[in-house]
Design a protein around this motif. Structure first.
Motif, PDB file in Angstrom:
ATOM      1  N   MET A   1      81.950  -0.064  60.396  1.00 31.79           N
ATOM      2  CA  MET A   1      80.966  -0.425  59.439  1.00 31.79           C
ATOM      3  C   MET A   1      79.776   0.685  59.761  1.00 31.79           C
ATOM      4  O   MET A   1      79.334   0.695  60.856  1.00 31.79           O
ATOM      5  CB  MET A   1      80.523  -1.652  59.536  1.00 31.79           C
ATOM      6  N   ALA A   2      79.162   1.466  58.648  1.00 24.94           N
ATOM      7  CA  ALA A   2      77.949   2.623  58.877  1.00 24.94           C
ATOM      8  C   ALA A   2      76.659   1.608  59.062  1.00 24.94           C
ATOM      9  O   ALA A   2      76.735   0.508  58.579  1.00 24.94           O
ATOM     10  CB  ALA A   2      78.077   3.106  57.673  1.00 24.94           C
ATOM     11  N   ASP A   3      76.040   2.094  59.920  1.00 29.64           N
ATOM     12  CA  ASP A   3      74.687   1.708  60.088  1.00 29.64           C
ATOM     13  C   ASP A   3      73.918   1.736  58.949  1.00 29.64           C
ATOM     14  O   ASP A   3      73.955   2.760  58.064  1.00 29.64           O
ATOM     15  CB  ASP A   3      73.920   2.400  61.142  1.00 29.64           C
ATOM     16  N   PRO A   4      73.015   0.730  58.516  1.00 27.30           N
ATOM     17  CA  PRO A   4      72.116   0.852  57.348  1.00 27.30           C
ATOM     18  C   PRO A   4      71.172   1.935  57.335  1.00 27.30           C
ATOM     19  O   PRO A   4      70.747   2.177  58.182  1.00 27.30           O
ATOM     20  CB  PRO A   4      71.683  -0.731  57.350  1.00 27.30           C
ATOM     21  N   ILE A   5      70.647   2.146  56.184  1.00 22.86           N
ATOM     22  CA  ILE A   5      69.426   3.204  56.179  1.00 22.86           C
ATOM     23  C   ILE A   5      68.359   2.224  55.672  1.00 22.86           C
ATOM     24  O   ILE A   5      68.444   1.562  54.885  1.00 22.86           O
ATOM     25  CB  ILE A   5      69.804   4.308  55.413  1.00 22.86           C
ATOM     26  N   TYR A   6      67.405   2.304  56.520  1.00 21.07           N
ATOM     27  CA  TYR A   6      66.244   1.469  56.164  1.00 21.07           C
ATOM     28  C   TYR A   6      65.054   2.219  55.415  1.00 21.07           C
ATOM     29  O   TYR A   6      65.009   3.304  55.695  1.00 21.07           O
ATOM     30  CB  TYR A   6      65.612   1.058  57.706  1.00 21.07           C
ATOM     31  N   ASN A   7      64.543   1.546  54.535  1.00 19.52           N
ATOM     32  CA  ASN A   7      63.523   1.834  53.595  1.00 19.52           C
ATOM     33  C   ASN A   7      62.144   1.565  54.240  1.00 19.52           C
ATOM     34  O   ASN A   7      61.888   0.169  54.648  1.00 19.52           O
ATOM     35  CB  ASN A   7      63.547   1.491  52.387  1.00 19.52           C
ATOM     36  N   VAL A   8      61.227   2.377  54.664  1.00 19.80           N
ATOM     37  CA  VAL A   8      60.056   2.135  55.250  1.00 19.80           C
ATOM     38  C   VAL A   8      58.797   2.818  54.390  1.00 19.80           C
ATOM     39  O   VAL A   8      58.821   4.115  53.949  1.00 19.80           O
ATOM     40  CB  VAL A   8      59.945   2.825  56.773  1.00 19.80           C
ATOM     41  N   LEU A   9      57.697   1.987  53.978  1.00 19.48           N
ATOM     42  CA  LEU A   9      56.561   2.421  53.245  1.00 19.48           C
ATOM     43  C   LEU A   9      55.510   2.219  54.068  1.00 19.48           C
ATOM     44  O   LEU A   9      55.137   1.313  54.898  1.00 19.48           O
ATOM     45  CB  LEU A   9      56.466   1.316  52.044  1.00 19.48           C
ATOM     46  N   PHE A  10      54.683   3.368  54.202  1.00 13.29           N
ATOM     47  CA  PHE A  10      53.417   3.459  54.976  1.00 13.29           C
ATOM     48  C   PHE A  10      52.340   3.129  53.877  1.00 13.29           C
ATOM     49  O   PHE A  10      52.161   4.045  52.937  1.00 13.29           O
ATOM     50  CB  PHE A  10      53.105   4.725  55.656  1.00 13.29           C
ATOM     51  N   LEU A  11      51.140   2.223  54.087  1.00 12.16           N
ATOM     52  CA  LEU A  11      50.111   2.021  53.180  1.00 12.16           C
ATOM     53  C   LEU A  11      48.833   2.539  53.888  1.00 12.16           C
ATOM     54  O   LEU A  11      48.667   2.435  54.944  1.00 12.16           O
ATOM     55  CB  LEU A  11      50.207   0.717  52.731  1.00 12.16           C
ATOM     56  N   CYS A  12      48.167   3.142  52.910  1.00 13.87           N
ATOM     57  CA  CYS A  12      46.694   3.312  53.400  1.00 13.87           C
ATOM     58  C   CYS A  12      45.773   3.420  52.030  1.00 13.87           C
ATOM     59  O   CYS A  12      46.585   3.312  51.022  1.00 13.87           O
ATOM     60  CB  CYS A  12      46.631   4.944  53.895  1.00 13.87           C
ATOM     61  N   THR A  13      44.717   3.232  52.071  1.00 16.37           N
ATOM     62  CA  THR A  13      43.825   3.092  50.933  1.00 16.37           C
ATOM     63  C   THR A  13      43.826   4.326  50.191  1.00 16.37           C
ATOM     64  O   THR A  13      44.327   4.070  49.087  1.00 16.37           O
ATOM     65  CB  THR A  13      42.551   2.936  51.370  1.00 16.37           C
ATOM     66  N   GLY A  14      43.838   5.580  50.655  1.00 19.13           N
ATOM     67  CA  GLY A  14      43.616   6.868  49.857  1.00 19.13           C
ATOM     68  C   GLY A  14      44.878   7.488  49.760  1.00 19.13           C
ATOM     69  O   GLY A  14      44.954   8.449  48.711  1.00 19.13           O
ATOM     70  N   ASN A  15      45.966   7.208  50.650  1.00 17.54           N
ATOM     71  CA  ASN A  15      47.202   7.856  50.560  1.00 17.54           C
ATOM     72  C   ASN A  15      47.197   9.428  50.604  1.00 17.54           C
ATOM     73  O   ASN A  15      47.716  10.196  49.792  1.00 17.54           O
ATOM     74  CB  ASN A  15      48.175   7.569  49.369  1.00 17.54           C
ATOM     75  N   SER A  16      46.227   9.932  51.380  1.00 11.35           N
ATOM     76  CA  SER A  16      46.068  11.451  51.448  1.00 11.35           C
ATOM     77  C   SER A  16      46.297  11.986  52.869  1.00 11.35           C
ATOM     78  O   SER A  16      46.257  13.035  52.996  1.00 11.35           O
ATOM     79  CB  SER A  16      44.559  11.709  50.891  1.00 11.35           C
ATOM     80  N   ALA A  17      46.019  11.067  54.058  1.00  9.54           N
ATOM     81  CA  ALA A  17      46.249  11.400  55.289  1.00  9.54           C
ATOM     82  C   ALA A  17      47.006  10.836  56.091  1.00  9.54           C
ATOM     83  O   ALA A  17      48.099  11.282  56.301  1.00  9.54           O
ATOM     84  CB  ALA A  17      44.697  11.560  56.078  1.00  9.54           C
ATOM     85  N   ARG A  18      46.799   9.619  56.724  1.00  8.87           N
ATOM     86  CA  ARG A  18      47.560   8.925  57.585  1.00  8.87           C
ATOM     87  C   ARG A  18      48.915   8.461  57.175  1.00  8.87           C
ATOM     88  O   ARG A  18      49.767   8.588  57.806  1.00  8.87           O
ATOM     89  CB  ARG A  18      46.811   7.858  58.205  1.00  8.87           C
ATOM     90  N   SER A  19      48.748   8.110  55.786  1.00 11.79           N
ATOM     91  CA  SER A  19      50.191   7.593  55.626  1.00 11.79           C
ATOM     92  C   SER A  19      51.164   8.722  54.923  1.00 11.79           C
ATOM     93  O   SER A  19      52.423   8.750  55.177  1.00 11.79           O
ATOM     94  CB  SER A  19      49.796   6.464  54.026  1.00 11.79           C
ATOM     95  N   ILE A  20      50.367   9.772  54.671  1.00 12.40           N
ATOM     96  CA  ILE A  20      51.075  10.985  54.312  1.00 12.40           C
ATOM     97  C   ILE A  20      51.873  11.524  55.560  1.00 12.40           C
ATOM     98  O   ILE A  20      52.972  11.915  55.703  1.00 12.40           O
ATOM     99  CB  ILE A  20      50.229  11.785  53.714  1.00 12.40           C
ATOM    100  N   LEU A  21      51.068  11.923  56.837  1.00 16.49           N
ATOM    101  CA  LEU A  21      51.570  12.191  57.985  1.00 16.49           C
ATOM    102  C   LEU A  21      52.875  11.148  58.416  1.00 16.49           C
ATOM    103  O   LEU A  21      53.769  11.738  58.854  1.00 16.49           O
ATOM    104  CB  LEU A  21      50.433  11.796  59.093  1.00 16.49           C
ATOM    105  N   ALA A  22      52.696   9.933  58.380  1.00 17.54           N
ATOM    106  CA  ALA A  22      53.705   8.982  58.931  1.00 17.54           C
ATOM    107  C   ALA A  22      54.994   9.188  57.923  1.00 17.54           C
ATOM    108  O   ALA A  22      55.924   9.340  58.583  1.00 17.54           O
ATOM    109  CB  ALA A  22      53.101   7.588  58.713  1.00 17.54           C
ATOM    110  N   GLU A  23      54.811   9.301  56.626  1.00 13.57           N
ATOM    111  CA  GLU A  23      55.832   9.550  55.586  1.00 13.57           C
ATOM    112  C   GLU A  23      56.656  10.814  56.199  1.00 13.57           C
ATOM    113  O   GLU A  23      58.043  10.799  56.381  1.00 13.57           O
ATOM    114  CB  GLU A  23      55.438   9.808  54.151  1.00 13.57           C
ATOM    115  N   SER A  24      55.911  11.868  56.355  1.00 19.27           N
ATOM    116  CA  SER A  24      56.694  12.971  56.911  1.00 19.27           C
ATOM    117  C   SER A  24      57.318  13.005  58.250  1.00 19.27           C
ATOM    118  O   SER A  24      58.469  13.503  58.494  1.00 19.27           O
ATOM    119  CB  SER A  24      55.573  14.460  56.794  1.00 19.27           C
ATOM    120  N   ILE A  25      56.759  12.356  59.028  1.00 20.51           N
ATOM    121  CA  ILE A  25      57.346  12.406  60.448  1.00 20.51           C
ATOM    122  C   ILE A  25      58.557  11.691  60.378  1.00 20.51           C
ATOM    123  O   ILE A  25      59.219  11.840  61.070  1.00 20.51           O
ATOM    124  CB  ILE A  25      55.955  11.702  61.583  1.00 20.51           C
ATOM    125  N   LEU A  26      58.299  10.273  59.821  1.00 21.58           N
ATOM    126  CA  LEU A  26      59.484   9.504  59.751  1.00 21.58           C
ATOM    127  C   LEU A  26      60.646  10.370  58.923  1.00 21.58           C
ATOM    128  O   LEU A  26      62.049  10.177  59.285  1.00 21.58           O
ATOM    129  CB  LEU A  26      59.310   8.117  59.106  1.00 21.58           C
TER     130      LEU A  26
END
Length: 175
Positions: A1-26
């Motif tokens: 059985m294939a391993d599942p693919i997990y969906n991950v959401l990073f939240l920040c107030t402005g969504n312009s820096a920290r959450s964007i960094l996290a999205e790209s890194i993951l």
């Protein structure tokens, strides 16, 4: 059985820096096992140029990154999230939408590099530090044996990750 693919959401107030960094890194470091998303409660509408510069300098993807409202991920046609992480203290204190699928949540707060004032070098250094702290957290997260951890143990590990180097200090609550 294939391993599942997990969906991950990073939240920040402005969504312009920290959450964007996290999205790209993951997106890069979790390729094949995770799908990364980011959003904000009050998105700025643009990605901070220094976030893009730092990501590109470390070889992380920037194509398609955009500042968006977290309501996009609360709709019935949105991907069902397995994990939702707040990366700023403001977003952690807000009433979030109800996420379909009841994802596991944790707070991984780090200081806002976009709020740093000073020379261009000082401002860029703040983004490099935020990148490093976020990459650290994501490295620990992606190394977790998701399928073998019980729900409670996984929740504890996610909270511990949020306390790694660079964590913001919780504000005392008013009594």
């Amino acid at each position: 059985m294939a391993d599942p693919i997990y969906n991950v959401l990073f939240l920040c107030t402005g969504n312009s820096a920290r959450s964007i960094l996290a999205e790209s890194i993951l997106a890069k470091d979790g390729a094949g096992r995770f799908r990364a998303f980011s959003a904000g409660s009050r998105p700025k509408g643009v990605v901070h140029p220094l976030a893009l510069k730092v990501l590109e300098s470390y070889g992380y993807p920037t194509a398609g990154l955009r500042s968006k409202n977290w309501e996009e991920f609360a709709r019935t046609d949105a991907p069902v999230m397995d994990f939702v992480f707040t990366v700023c203290d403001s977003a952690a204190g807000e009433a979030c939408p109800l996420w379909p699928g009841q994802p596991m949540t944790a707070h991984w707060g780090i200081e806002d590099p976009a709020a740093v004032e000073g020379t261009d070098i000082q401002r860029e250094a703040a983004f490099v530090a935020a990148f490093r702290y976020m990459k650290n957290r994501i490295s620990v997260f992606t190394a977790l044996p998701m399928r073998s951890l019980e729900h409670i143990a996984l929740g504890s590990r996610l909270a511990e990750i949020g306390q790694l180097e660079g964590a913001t200090k919780p504000r005392p609550s008013a009594a």
